[in-house]
Scaffold this motif. Structure first.
Motif, PDB file in Angstrom:
ATOM      1  N   TYR A  74      28.480  34.441  37.546  1.00  0.00           N
ATOM      2  CA  TYR A  74      27.951  33.585  36.493  1.00  0.00           C
ATOM      3  C   TYR A  74      27.916  34.323  35.159  1.00  0.00           C
ATOM      4  CZ  TYR A  74      26.377  30.437  40.179  1.00  0.00           C
ATOM      5  OH  TYR A  74      26.327  29.588  41.252  1.00  0.00           O
ATOM      6  N   ILE A 101      24.522  28.009  32.067  1.00  0.00           N
ATOM      7  CA  ILE A 101      25.268  28.829  33.026  1.00  0.00           C
ATOM      8  C   ILE A 101      26.722  28.373  33.126  1.00  0.00           C
ATOM      9  CG2 ILE A 101      25.402  29.627  35.415  1.00  0.00           C
ATOM     10  CD1 ILE A 101      22.384  29.222  35.583  1.00  0.00           C
ATOM     11  N   ASP A 160      30.541  29.490  35.069  1.00  0.00           N
ATOM     12  CA  ASP A 160      30.970  30.073  36.343  1.00  0.00           C
ATOM     13  C   ASP A 160      32.477  30.317  36.304  1.00  0.00           C
ATOM     14  OD1 ASP A 160      31.322  30.760  39.015  1.00  0.00           O
ATOM     15  OD2 ASP A 160      30.733  28.806  39.789  1.00  0.00           O
TER      16      ASP A 160
END
Length: 115
Positions: free
Chosen positions: A51, A44, A46
């Motif tokens: 996301y 993930i 950001d």
């Protein structure tokens, strides 16, 4: 958004991962997910508002395993400092865990030589 790693180059101390899409403005969120249906790991990223999933498909796994512990750098700009810890955690969780599906677990155990 899903961004796929479509090329990997190995150096003495790094795994250089490349994507077609830009990763500008993205930072590591420090978490990895599993897409067992599509046999992929999703690290993930950001941007402060949403996301993005950096996708490592099954074809990339052997290179990750064979070069375990090396720095992971995406598009020559973003070092994933949490990647190795997150991958190790995920692999420990997958080992022998049929909740991920037998086929997925089998492929992961074989590729990453989990005993």
């Amino acid at each position: 958004m899903r961004i796929y790693v479509n090329e990997i180059k190995i150096t003495d101390d790094s795994i250089l991962c490349y994507t077609e899409e830009s990763i500008e403005g993205l930072q590591e969120a420090g978490q990895m997910l599993v897409d067992s249906d599509n046999h992929a790991f999703a690290h993930i990223l950001d941007n402060g508002e949403s996301y993005t999933y950096l996708i490592f498909v099954q074809e990339t796994w052997s290179m990750l395993h064979e070069n375990k512990g090396k720095k992971i750098i995406v598009n020559d700009t973003l070092e994933l400092t949490e990647f190795n810890n997150e991958l190790t955690y995920i692999l420990e969780n997958i080992k022998g865990n049929s909740n991920y599906g037998k086929e997925f677990v089998s492929v992961v155990e074989d590729t990453f030589e989990l005993e």
